[in-house]
Design an enzyme around this catalytic site. Sequence first.
Site, PDB file in Angstrom:
ATOM      1  N   ASN A 103     -11.791  15.911  36.386  1.00 29.23           N
ATOM      2  CA  ASN A 103     -12.169  15.135  37.564  1.00 29.23           C
ATOM      3  C   ASN A 103     -12.286  13.651  37.233  1.00 29.23           C
ATOM      4  O   ASN A 103     -12.555  13.276  36.097  1.00 29.23           O
ATOM      5  CB  ASN A 103     -13.492  15.658  38.144  1.00 29.23           C
ATOM      6  CG  ASN A 103     -13.393  17.130  38.527  1.00 29.23           C
ATOM      7  OD1 ASN A 103     -12.291  17.653  38.717  1.00 29.23           O
ATOM      8  ND2 ASN A 103     -14.527  17.805  38.593  1.00 29.23           N
ATOM      9  N   ASP A 105     -14.263  11.615  39.260  1.00 27.94           N
ATOM     10  CA  ASP A 105     -15.318  11.142  40.164  1.00 27.94           C
ATOM     11  C   ASP A 105     -16.591  10.680  39.470  1.00 27.94           C
ATOM     12  O   ASP A 105     -17.480  10.127  40.127  1.00 27.94           O
ATOM     13  CB  ASP A 105     -15.651  12.253  41.198  1.00 27.94           C
ATOM     14  CG  ASP A 105     -16.012  13.595  40.528  1.00 27.94           C
ATOM     15  OD1 ASP A 105     -15.645  14.646  41.089  1.00 27.94           O
ATOM     16  OD2 ASP A 105     -16.642  13.580  39.435  1.00 27.94           O
ATOM     17  N   HIS A 120      -8.464  13.179  32.649  1.00 29.74           N
ATOM     18  CA  HIS A 120      -7.509  12.502  33.538  1.00 29.74           C
ATOM     19  C   HIS A 120      -7.994  11.112  33.919  1.00 29.74           C
ATOM     20  O   HIS A 120      -7.640  10.593  34.976  1.00 29.74           O
ATOM     21  CB  HIS A 120      -7.269  13.350  34.800  1.00 29.74           C
ATOM     22  CG  HIS A 120      -6.545  14.627  34.503  1.00 29.74           C
ATOM     23  ND1 HIS A 120      -6.649  15.756  35.290  1.00 29.74           N
ATOM     24  CD2 HIS A 120      -5.724  14.981  33.481  1.00 29.74           C
ATOM     25  CE1 HIS A 120      -5.910  16.734  34.770  1.00 29.74           C
ATOM     26  NE2 HIS A 120      -5.351  16.290  33.675  1.00 29.74           N
ATOM     27  N   CYS A 128      -5.384  -3.690  35.795  1.00 29.19           N
ATOM     28  CA  CYS A 128      -4.272  -4.533  36.253  1.00 29.19           C
ATOM     29  C   CYS A 128      -2.962  -4.108  35.582  1.00 29.19           C
ATOM     30  O   CYS A 128      -2.914  -3.935  34.355  1.00 29.19           O
ATOM     31  CB  CYS A 128      -4.567  -6.001  35.923  1.00 29.19           C
ATOM     32  SG  CYS A 128      -3.184  -7.085  36.328  1.00 29.19           S
ATOM     33  N   CYS A 131      -1.951  -7.730  33.389  1.00 26.57           N
ATOM     34  CA  CYS A 131      -2.731  -8.225  32.232  1.00 26.57           C
ATOM     35  C   CYS A 131      -3.582  -7.136  31.601  1.00 26.57           C
ATOM     36  O   CYS A 131      -4.172  -7.350  30.545  1.00 26.57           O
ATOM     37  CB  CYS A 131      -3.617  -9.400  32.682  1.00 26.57           C
ATOM     38  SG  CYS A 131      -5.011  -8.901  33.719  1.00 26.57           S
ATOM     39  N   GLY A 188     -14.540  25.814  38.111  1.00 28.57           N
ATOM     40  CA  GLY A 188     -13.918  25.121  39.243  1.00 28.57           C
ATOM     41  C   GLY A 188     -12.563  24.527  38.964  1.00 28.57           C
ATOM     42  O   GLY A 188     -12.237  23.449  39.461  1.00 28.57           O
ATOM     43  N   THR A 189     -11.744  25.250  38.171  1.00 27.65           N
ATOM     44  CA  THR A 189     -10.373  24.775  37.986  1.00 27.65           C
ATOM     45  C   THR A 189      -9.401  25.911  38.255  1.00 27.65           C
ATOM     46  O   THR A 189      -9.647  27.053  37.913  1.00 27.65           O
ATOM     47  CB  THR A 189     -10.131  24.202  36.577  1.00 27.65           C
ATOM     48  OG1 THR A 189      -8.771  23.730  36.487  1.00 27.65           O
ATOM     49  CG2 THR A 189     -10.374  25.210  35.473  1.00 27.65           C
ATOM     50  N   SER A 190      -8.265  25.541  38.879  1.00 28.61           N
ATOM     51  CA  SER A 190      -7.232  26.548  39.175  1.00 28.61           C
ATOM     52  C   SER A 190      -6.409  26.858  37.931  1.00 28.61           C
ATOM     53  O   SER A 190      -5.548  27.727  37.935  1.00 28.61           O
ATOM     54  CB  SER A 190      -6.301  26.019  40.278  1.00 28.61           C
ATOM     55  OG  SER A 190      -5.675  24.812  39.829  1.00 28.61           O
ATOM     56  N   ALA A 233     -19.897  26.934  42.261  1.00 35.26           N
ATOM     57  CA  ALA A 233     -20.513  26.407  41.036  1.00 35.26           C
ATOM     58  C   ALA A 233     -22.006  26.152  41.209  1.00 35.26           C
ATOM     59  O   ALA A 233     -22.805  26.454  40.308  1.00 35.26           O
ATOM     60  CB  ALA A 233     -19.806  25.107  40.643  1.00 35.26           C
TER      61      ALA A 233
HETATM   62  N1  APR Z   1     -17.242  26.103  42.976  1.00 31.63           N
HETATM   63  C1  APR Z   1     -16.401  26.410  41.955  1.00 31.63           C
HETATM   64  N2  APR Z   1     -15.053  26.438  42.078  1.00 31.63           N
HETATM   65  C2  APR Z   1     -14.541  26.170  43.294  1.00 31.63           C
HETATM   66  C3  APR Z   1     -15.350  25.851  44.415  1.00 31.63           C
HETATM   67  C4  APR Z   1     -16.758  25.819  44.209  1.00 31.63           C
HETATM   68  N3  APR Z   1     -17.608  25.533  45.209  1.00 31.63           N
HETATM   69  N4  APR Z   1     -14.529  25.631  45.474  1.00 31.63           N
HETATM   70  C5  APR Z   1     -13.261  25.796  45.033  1.00 31.63           C
HETATM   71  N5  APR Z   1     -13.262  26.132  43.737  1.00 31.63           N
HETATM   72  C6  APR Z   1     -12.130  26.407  42.846  1.00 31.63           C
HETATM   73  C7  APR Z   1     -10.874  26.875  43.531  1.00 31.63           C
HETATM   74  O1  APR Z   1     -10.876  28.294  43.682  1.00 31.63           O
HETATM   75  C8  APR Z   1      -9.798  26.432  42.524  1.00 31.63           C
HETATM   76  O2  APR Z   1      -9.605  27.432  41.530  1.00 31.63           O
HETATM   77  O3  APR Z   1     -11.789  25.184  42.223  1.00 31.63           O
HETATM   78  C9  APR Z   1     -10.407  25.194  41.864  1.00 31.63           C
HETATM   79  C10 APR Z   1      -9.780  23.895  42.328  1.00 31.63           C
HETATM   80  O4  APR Z   1      -8.457  23.862  41.845  1.00 31.63           O
HETATM   81  P1  APR Z   1      -7.589  22.514  41.983  1.00 31.63           P
HETATM   82  O5  APR Z   1      -7.787  21.937  43.321  1.00 31.63           O
HETATM   83  O6  APR Z   1      -6.219  22.858  41.507  1.00 31.63           O
HETATM   84  O7  APR Z   1      -8.287  21.501  40.961  1.00 31.63           O
HETATM   85  P2  APR Z   1      -8.052  21.352  39.406  1.00 31.63           P
HETATM   86  O8  APR Z   1      -7.946  22.689  38.756  1.00 31.63           O
HETATM   87  O9  APR Z   1      -9.101  20.434  38.913  1.00 31.63           O
HETATM   88  O10 APR Z   1      -6.630  20.594  39.324  1.00 31.63           O
HETATM   89  C11 APR Z   1      -6.219  20.176  38.063  1.00 31.63           C
HETATM   90  O11 APR Z   1      -4.387  18.973  39.052  1.00 31.63           O
HETATM   91  O12 APR Z   1      -3.573  17.672  40.734  1.00 31.63           O
HETATM   92  C12 APR Z   1      -4.031  17.651  39.440  1.00 31.63           C
HETATM   93  O13 APR Z   1      -4.983  15.807  38.348  1.00 31.63           O
HETATM   94  C13 APR Z   1      -5.265  16.791  39.305  1.00 31.63           C
HETATM   95  O14 APR Z   1      -7.138  17.107  37.808  1.00 31.63           O
HETATM   96  C14 APR Z   1      -6.325  17.743  38.791  1.00 31.63           C
HETATM   97  C15 APR Z   1      -5.500  18.870  38.190  1.00 31.63           C
END
Ligand code: APR
Length: 248
Positions: A103, A105, A120, A128, A131, A188-190, A233
């Site tokens: 993330n 953020d 990331h 910039c 520069c 929380g990552t796909s 989460a």
């Molecule tokens: N708590 C936990 N997980 C959650 C929640 C929640 N409340 N809501 C959604 N999710 C899960 C979804 O099920 C999904 O598996 O969070 C995941 C979000 O997946 P993505 O949107 O693909 O995010 P991410 O895995 O961080 O993507 C990786 O892809 O586009 C690039 O640079 C971007 O860093 C990003 C990278």
Amino acid sequence: MMDLIRRAAEDLLASKCAVALTGAGISVESGIPPFRGKGGIWERVDPMEFGHIDTFEKDPGKVWRVLIRDLKEIIDRAAPNDGHKGLARLEAMGLLASVITQNVDGLHQMAGSTDVLEFHGNCAWQRCMDCGGKKRTRDVDISSLPPVCACGGVLRPDWVFFGEEIPPAALQRSRQLAMRCDVMMVVGTSAMVHPAATMPVIARETGARIIEINPERTPLTGYVSDYLIRGGAGDVMNALVSELESMG
Ligand code: APR
């Protein structure tokens, strides 16, 4: 879910070096949309067009108008949720060494986590294109786009676009942590984007216990993860911290 919460608490208490890998899902409860799945950013914006450095270099104003401006405003309003706070609490309890986050953020740091590897980059700074000078995003005037540096160069977020390399220091330290940890929480990552999604594979190959926290299954589930605690989460981290505190 409670039996898995108990199991995760026992795994963390027994661990010598636990780390977390987080993705956009941990920030959903802070009002920041994920990239994929329902309501995802990439549902309305083509990532290979607007998320790619080639498009930004060709037409920075378009990428600022379509992607960066809105994301910046959402992030500016966001605050850490119980998911971020739970990981910071685990660190304070001496049960979590580092957070590797995809993330941009800055919410882990705002929640109190002190060792956060930004895989990331981040959206807190603009850089910039000419520069290389940096400016806090909140101090950048976006009344006209793209914003420009005092030297006249175009400003870009200090994050990693598709088509760019992962910051070498973050990549190297993440690999070291993945090899050294004995527990990795994947929150929380796909697990669709590499090399971030390779970190749990490295951790597992070096003997770590992999604990997934996600409402949905991912490509890691059943193959790399030892178990998936299905839920948001915030709820899961609240339950996990309560369990650990009750175990004294
Ligand atoms: N708590 C936990 N997980 C959650 C929640 C929640 N409340 N809501 C959604 N999710 C899960 C979804 O099920 C999904 O598996 O969070 C995941 C979000 O997946 P993505 O949107 O693909 O995010 P991410 O895995 O961080 O993507 C990786 O892809 O586009 C690039 O640079 C971007 O860093 C990003 C990278």
